[in-house]
Design a protein around this motif. Structure first.
Motif, mmCIF file in Angstrom:
data_model
loop_
_atom_site.group_PDB
_atom_site.id
_atom_site.type_symbol
_atom_site.label_atom_id
_atom_site.label_comp_id
_atom_site.label_asym_id
_atom_site.label_seq_id
_atom_site.Cartn_x
_atom_site.Cartn_y
_atom_site.Cartn_z
ATOM 1 N N ALA A 67 0.793 -1.214 0.178
ATOM 2 C CA ALA A 67 0.186 0.445 -0.285
ATOM 3 C C ALA A 67 1.333 0.980 -0.255
ATOM 4 C CB ALA A 67 -0.530 0.213 1.056
ATOM 5 N N LEU A 68 2.035 1.233 0.669
ATOM 6 C CA LEU A 68 2.935 2.298 0.744
ATOM 7 C C LEU A 68 3.389 2.657 -0.621
ATOM 8 C CD1 LEU A 68 4.291 4.575 2.538
ATOM 9 C CD2 LEU A 68 5.858 2.902 2.806
ATOM 10 N N THR A 69 3.920 1.494 -1.121
ATOM 11 C CA THR A 69 4.174 1.705 -2.312
ATOM 12 C C THR A 69 3.330 1.300 -3.873
ATOM 13 O OG1 THR A 69 5.575 -0.172 -2.219
ATOM 14 C CG2 THR A 69 5.241 0.676 -4.351
ATOM 15 N N LEU A 70 2.323 1.912 -3.503
ATOM 16 C CA LEU A 70 1.324 2.034 -4.174
ATOM 17 C C LEU A 70 1.157 3.328 -4.017
ATOM 18 C CD1 LEU A 70 -1.543 -0.623 -4.954
ATOM 19 C CD2 LEU A 70 0.133 -0.014 -6.399
ATOM 20 N N ASN A 71 0.569 4.017 -2.433
ATOM 21 C CA ASN A 71 0.315 5.549 -2.625
ATOM 22 C C ASN A 71 1.720 6.500 -3.335
ATOM 23 O OD1 ASN A 71 -0.651 7.316 -0.355
ATOM 24 N ND2 ASN A 71 1.647 7.349 -0.146
ATOM 25 N N PHE A 72 2.906 6.044 -2.944
ATOM 26 C CA PHE A 72 3.844 6.621 -4.179
ATOM 27 C C PHE A 72 3.388 6.732 -5.797
ATOM 28 C CE2 PHE A 72 7.616 5.681 -0.219
ATOM 29 C CZ PHE A 72 6.757 6.021 0.268
ATOM 30 N N ARG A 88 -11.238 16.065 -1.758
ATOM 31 C CA ARG A 88 -9.910 14.660 -1.869
ATOM 32 C C ARG A 88 -10.703 13.226 -2.434
ATOM 33 N NH1 ARG A 88 -5.483 14.479 1.852
ATOM 34 N NH2 ARG A 88 -5.392 16.250 0.534
ATOM 35 N N VAL A 89 -11.330 12.913 -1.536
ATOM 36 C CA VAL A 89 -11.567 11.725 -1.633
ATOM 37 C C VAL A 89 -12.605 11.743 -2.944
ATOM 38 C CG1 VAL A 89 -14.067 10.244 -0.640
ATOM 39 C CG2 VAL A 89 -12.549 11.646 1.365
ATOM 40 N N PRO A 90 -13.339 12.120 -3.907
ATOM 41 C CA PRO A 90 -13.655 11.968 -5.163
ATOM 42 C C PRO A 90 -12.277 11.445 -5.164
ATOM 43 C CG PRO A 90 -14.997 13.177 -4.695
ATOM 44 C CD PRO A 90 -13.833 13.102 -3.079
ATOM 45 N N THR A 230 -4.266 1.566 1.350
ATOM 46 C CA THR A 230 -3.488 2.397 -0.130
ATOM 47 C C THR A 230 -4.789 3.282 -0.116
ATOM 48 O OG1 THR A 230 -2.837 0.597 -1.035
ATOM 49 C CG2 THR A 230 -3.751 2.640 -2.357
ATOM 50 N N ILE A 231 -6.254 3.404 0.276
ATOM 51 C CA ILE A 231 -6.960 4.493 -0.084
ATOM 52 C C ILE A 231 -6.702 5.363 1.460
ATOM 53 C CG2 ILE A 231 -9.493 4.995 0.171
ATOM 54 C CD1 ILE A 231 -9.837 2.212 -1.182
ATOM 55 N N TYR A 232 -6.485 5.097 2.520
ATOM 56 C CA TYR A 232 -6.336 5.996 3.843
ATOM 57 C C TYR A 232 -4.598 6.440 4.323
ATOM 58 C CZ TYR A 232 -5.334 6.805 8.488
ATOM 59 O OH TYR A 232 -5.119 7.298 10.083
ATOM 60 N N MET A 233 -3.728 5.946 3.058
ATOM 61 C CA MET A 233 -2.784 6.330 2.795
ATOM 62 C C MET A 233 -3.358 7.803 2.280
ATOM 63 S SD MET A 233 0.035 3.641 3.018
ATOM 64 C CE MET A 233 0.590 3.072 4.233
ATOM 65 N N LEU A 234 -3.896 7.802 1.164
ATOM 66 C CA LEU A 234 -4.060 8.781 0.328
ATOM 67 C C LEU A 234 -5.307 9.404 1.089
ATOM 68 C CD1 LEU A 234 -4.156 7.169 -2.903
ATOM 69 C CD2 LEU A 234 -2.455 8.375 -2.452
ATOM 70 N N GLU A 238 -1.394 13.857 5.100
ATOM 71 C CA GLU A 238 -0.746 15.281 5.644
ATOM 72 C C GLU A 238 -0.938 14.023 7.187
ATOM 73 O OE1 GLU A 238 -3.206 15.415 4.203
ATOM 74 O OE2 GLU A 238 -2.204 17.131 2.118
ATOM 75 N N ASP A 239 -2.011 13.703 7.654
ATOM 76 C CA ASP A 239 -2.391 12.943 9.148
ATOM 77 C C ASP A 239 -0.880 11.821 8.849
ATOM 78 O OD1 ASP A 239 -3.658 12.558 12.153
ATOM 79 O OD2 ASP A 239 -3.796 10.308 10.778
ATOM 80 N N LEU A 240 -0.897 11.119 8.772
ATOM 81 C CA LEU A 240 0.432 10.240 8.315
ATOM 82 C C LEU A 240 1.377 11.200 8.197
ATOM 83 C CD1 LEU A 240 -0.463 7.269 5.935
ATOM 84 C CD2 LEU A 240 -0.557 7.326 8.556
ATOM 85 N N ARG A 241 1.535 12.166 7.879
ATOM 86 C CA ARG A 241 3.525 12.844 7.522
ATOM 87 C C ARG A 241 3.108 13.657 9.163
ATOM 88 N NH1 ARG A 241 2.461 15.706 3.207
ATOM 89 N NH2 ARG A 241 1.488 17.638 4.942
ATOM 90 N N ASN A 242 2.209 13.744 9.966
ATOM 91 C CA ASN A 242 2.230 14.960 10.763
ATOM 92 C C ASN A 242 3.168 13.608 12.414
ATOM 93 O OD1 ASN A 242 1.836 16.864 9.247
ATOM 94 N ND2 ASN A 242 -0.663 16.971 9.894
ATOM 95 N N ARG A 243 2.177 12.666 12.073
ATOM 96 C CA ARG A 243 2.336 11.691 12.910
ATOM 97 C C ARG A 243 3.303 11.509 13.196
ATOM 98 N NH1 ARG A 243 -2.415 9.508 15.337
ATOM 99 N NH2 ARG A 243 -4.338 9.843 14.195
#
Length: 654
Positions: A67-72, A88-90, A230-234, A238-243
């Protein structure tokens, strides 16, 4: 009056003083043991714990890594849609649906053509049998006898007995009456033995469904986890980066921000280029197979394009499948050969020219590290680890670049692990390889001046040697070899003239053909042999600019020599001092000289010192030097201009 000796002569004299060292046996010299003690085992324990965690929790980490790879890969498309004012969501849903649809279409095409290939394979059996018969191993002749001997030898080594022929009844031998009666009793006791039949117990419908779906449920579950992650990371990137920034702490906010941006840029660019290159590769290969009239050309192009994303193994498997298929389909040998030739030409062109040109420098992974990490990730996670090995390794390299505790990852895996010229020069001298050290110096001189070689390569190497020697890390034999090699190098470069120095000399001498230049400079080494070598280099550079020089050691400054120098107030005194005790020795020597030579110009060279020259001059204020420099280039620029003396003066003196 002192007699000023050219630096070339002084270099040769210094080399002659060390000729007695040529007789020692360098092979018996041993480097003193490192006194810092053994390194802590904590990093090894942490690495082992991490590897165990990655292995036993692979069912969770594999979907997360995918999922991280697909996110990139998909994040740039989502960002572009957001710039077009799509929420964002659409945007995430649309990108994920398009990617999933593309994968499903490709999978449907591959599955359909695979079924066609499987159904047509029986019709190619005759071609396969004919080709196998033509390449079958011979059974007669010298080659056949050799193969049969190898087979017998292998059976003997493995302990497997060779098959023996069935025994034949000897002629003329008949059974006795007793033996015939025993045979008759055996036949009457068990005339027809019943065969043994293994009957499996009946299986329930539920157990049958479980056996049927078990190989499918696990991949489907992993695919579902990948899509969810993947959907959650996309959506929450920003939330993941802040964490991650909060985990790193506010003190490392700048470092972690640079690390995350660098990782995202490198991995995204690599994945995008990888997809485009392999898709184009598969397209060109499929078109080539179509022109060669290979059936199902689209299938083989798609398979090769997909498998090439797997490092090393994918390329070999993807190329072997169409070659083997052409071997089975066509009756002759030329079509498989042309397919092989097409694959080899494309692979050489893409691997050696296109890929290095497009993204070879963006990953930052060395070739050896790429192979090693591919094997490690494959052992940990199997085929998914092999597919994800390159993106995961890029992330590790980025962490090693920005996190000091993990800098060893960047050194071991990165492609920027070359030694600096001074470190490489010093390392070769430590290895007693004078030829390679000279080659490094010659290569450096191709793009730099002689003063740059002395300032940036030789002097730092001498400083490293002095530090190791004073710490007890360098034995006497290697120290002698290193200083002797540096002395020989300076002596060989005494006649070296760079194009810039020749031009400046011609410009300086233009219009003054009837004059001589004399600029007396005395270069004095403050302490040991390294200071003396540095003084020799300074004298050589000053001579190239027209100065008259002489090199002295501090131990030779007798009252008679100082009185002779006091008679020549125009003579400049240059004191050479090299760390680690440069300041102390230079200050003591300067104080001693200033007492006897109050009118002479004194220049102090603290070679390689990190402090500013003005600050160092303030520290020497008590002994009143005229200038303090930290490099040979500054020393040459600080030397006084030469005095022009008419030719008639020299004629009168002669």
């Amino acid at each position: 009056m002192l007699r000023y000796t050219p630096a070339a002569t002084w270099s040769n004299n210094l080399h002659a003083r060390h000729q007695h060292l040529n007789g020692f046996d360098l092979s018996t010299g041993s480097v003193s043991k490192n006194r810092r003690g053994w390194l802590s085992n904590e990093p090894i324990l942490v690495l082992g714990l991490v590897l165990l965690t990655l292995y036993f929790a692979r069912d969770l980490f594999i979907p997360f890594a995918m999922a991280l790879t697909l996110n990139f890969l998909l994040a740039p498309a989502v960002i572009q849609l957001e710039r077009l004012r799509v929420p964002r969501v659409p945007s995430v849903v649309l990108v994920v649906l398009l990617a999933t649809s593309f994968l499903l279409i490709v999978g449907w095409v591959v599955a359909r053509q695979l079924i066609d290939v499987a159904s047509d394979l029986p019709s190619y059996q005759q071609n396969i049998d004919e080709k196998l018969a033509t390449i079958h191993a011979p059974t007669t002749g010298p080659l056949g006898n050799a193969l049969r001997g190898v087979k017998i030898l292998a059976q003997d080594l493995s302990g497997t007995p060779a098959p023996q022929p069935l025994p034949t009844p000897e002629s003329g031998k008949s059974l006795t009456r007793r033996e015939r009666e025993l045979e008759r009793q055996k036949e009457q006791t068990n005339p027809n033995p019943a065969p043994v039949i293994l009957v499996q117990p009946p299986i329930s419908n539920r157990a049958y469904a479980q056996q049927l779906l078990r190989p499918i449920l696990k991949p489907l579950g992993m695919l579902g986890m990948v899509i969810v992650f993947t959907i959650y990371m996309l959506i929450k990137r920003e939330d993941l980066r802040n964490r991650l920034l909060l985990l790193a702490g506010m003190g490392r906010l700048n470092v972690m921000t640079q690390a995350l941006n660098d990782a995202a840029r490198r991995v995204s660019k690599y994945l995008l280029m990888n997809v485009l290159i392999n898709a184009s590769y598969g397209l060109v290969f499929g078109v080539g197979l179509f022109l060669l009239h290979v059936p199902n050309a689209t299938l083989w192009g798609v398979i090769l394009g997909l498998l090439r994303m797997v490092p090393y193994a994918g390329m070999a498997i993807g190329g072997a499948l169409p070659i083997g298929f052409a071997f089975a389909v066509f009756p002759g040998w030329w079509p498989p050969f042309f397919v092989l030739l097409l694959f080899v030409v494309l692979e050489i062109a893409v691997s050696n020219f296109i890929e290095p040109w497009l993204y070879g420098s963006h990953t930052g992974i060395s070739a050896l590290a790429l192979v090693t990490t591919a094997m490690v990730w494959t052992l940990l996670w199997g085929i998914p680890g092999l597919i994800l090995s390159t993106p995961l390794t890029v992330c590790l390299i980025v962490m090693g670049r920005y996190v000091p505790q993990m800098s060893f990852l960047h050194i071991l895996l990165g492609d920027e692990a070359q030694l600096t010229p001074e470190a490489h020069f010093y390392e070769r001298l430590l290895a007693l390889d004078q030829t390679e050290a000279r080659r490094i110096a010659d290569h450096f001189l191709e793009d730099h001046k002689l003063v740059a070689l002395y300032d940036d390569v030789v002097l730092p190497a001498l400083a490293l040697a002095e530090q190791d020697r004073h710490k007890g890390f360098l034995d006497e034999s290697r120290t002698a070899f290193l200083f002797q090699s540096a002395t020989e190098l300076i002596a060989e470069l005494s006649s070296y003239r760079s194009p810039s120095s020749e031009t400046s000399s011609e410009e300086a001498s233009e219009g003054s053909l009837d004059t001589h230049k004399i600029c007396p400079v005395v270069c004095i080494s403050s302490s040991d042999q390294a200071d003396e070598i540095a003084a020799t280099m300074l004298a050589q550079l000053l001579e190239h600019r027209g100065h008259k020089t002489i090199v002295l050691h501090s131990s030779t400054l007798t009252p008679e020599v100082l009185d002779r120098l006091a008679e020549e107030p125009s003579t400049t005194i240059c004191i050479s001092a090299l760390p680690p005790f440069a300041f102390v020795h230079a200050r003591e020597l300067t104080s001693r000289i200033r007492e006897r030579l109050p009118d002479n110009r004194i220049l102090i060279g603290l070679w390689g010192t990190s402090e500013d020259s003005d600050i160092l001059h303030e520290r020497f204020s008590m002994v009143r030097p005229d200038a303090v420099v930290v490099s040979l280039a500054q020393a040459v620029q600080s030397a006084p201009p030469c005095e022009t003396i008419p030719e008639a003066f020299w004629a009168a003196r002669s």
